[in-house]
Design an enzyme around this catalytic site. Structure first.
Site, mmCIF file in Angstrom:
data_model
loop_
_atom_site.group_PDB
_atom_site.id
_atom_site.type_symbol
_atom_site.label_atom_id
_atom_site.label_comp_id
_atom_site.label_asym_id
_atom_site.label_seq_id
_atom_site.Cartn_x
_atom_site.Cartn_y
_atom_site.Cartn_z
ATOM 1 N N GLU A 32 11.963 -45.328 -39.210
ATOM 2 C CA GLU A 32 11.699 -46.643 -39.784
ATOM 3 C C GLU A 32 10.410 -46.670 -40.606
ATOM 4 O OE1 GLU A 32 13.620 -49.347 -39.738
ATOM 5 O OE2 GLU A 32 15.175 -48.347 -38.560
ATOM 6 N N GLU B 28 7.164 -53.111 -44.338
ATOM 7 C CA GLU B 28 8.341 -52.794 -45.136
ATOM 8 C C GLU B 28 7.947 -52.591 -46.596
ATOM 9 O OE1 GLU B 28 12.490 -55.056 -46.442
ATOM 10 O OE2 GLU B 28 11.327 -55.782 -44.723
#
Length: 251
Positions: free
Chosen positions: A87, A109
């Protein structure tokens, strides 16, 4: 005396306090070996993810990495770090020390919508208002009004990742219960090809995108991290490590 310890063998159930258990298996040297380039100058999260923050977060969840025999505990921790490394990876195929040496390179992100408050943050890339609200309630933080604390406080950041790992989101089981071998697939799970193993953890986290499509590059990256970390810890991989033939939960 330190907290209760039951010495584990390969065939003996064990429970060890979080203080002893997780730190015993994931030493600071192992943590640094797993996440070799996390503090590289090219990584946006340089200096953020620390070993002490991980241990403090792990202590909040006594069952995390502490249930089952030694092999089971190693696999669970390898799986957790593999999924979170994917991730947050900054690796590429020809990266120095290989693509699986660059986990935890990011804490937020990449290319997130600037209008979206609840974009991916932290090791698990916690995403969505519902997850921020649920994690905040469970952990005692106001993540609705202060979501950025997941990317500014490393201990809270790790806590959200372990919280997500430990808790089911029906019809999905928790990743924890899968990796300790206590998940029993329902009839609908079996019909969808969902069987116990690391592959189901990928399905839990991102099955709608990566599972049931044959080999997928993102899924293969998760598997690559998992194999590397299992090898470092001296654990076998177990069965069913991919989700190539699994339909996603709810799919």
């Amino acid at each position: 005396l330190l907290a209760l310890t039951v010495v584990a063998t390969m065939n003996t159930f064990c429970y060890v306090s979080a203080q002893q258990g997780v730190a015993f298996l994931i030493t600071e040297d192992i943590f640094n070996e797993f996440l070799k380039h996390r503090n590289d100058g090219a990584c946006a999260a340089k200096g953020f993810y620390t070993y002490n923050s991980f241990i403090l977060a792990a202590n909040r969840f006594p069952s995390f990495g502490n249930v089952g025999n030694l092999e089971t505990r190693k696999r669970e921790l390898a799986a957790f770090f593999a999924q979170t490394s994917h991730e947050t990876t900054g690796g590429w195929e020809t990266a120095p020390d290989g693509p699986y040496a660059w986990g935890y390179c990011f804490k937020e992100e990449q290319d997130a919508d600037p209008e979206e408050m609840y974009y991916g943050r932290g090791p698990i890339q916690l995403t969505g208002k519902n997850n921020y609200e649920a994690a905040g309630k469970a952990l005692g933080y106001d993540l609705i009004n202060n979501p950025n604390i997941v990317a500014s406080n490393p201990t809270i950041s790790f806590k959200t990742a372990v919280w997500f790992w430990m808790n089911p989101q029906p019809p999905k089981p928790s990743s924890h219960i899968v990796m300790i071998g206590k998940w029993s697939p329902s009839g609908s799970d079996t019909a969808a090809g969902r069987v116990p193993g690391y592959g189901v953890v990928t399905n839990i986290i991102n099955g709608g995108v990566e599972c049931g499509r044959g080999s997928d590059s993102n899924q293969e990256d998760r598997i690559g991290f998992y194999k590397k970390y299992c090898d470092i810890l001296g654990a076998s991989y177990g069965s069913n490590i991919d989700c190539n033939s699994q339909r996603s939960f709810g799919g």
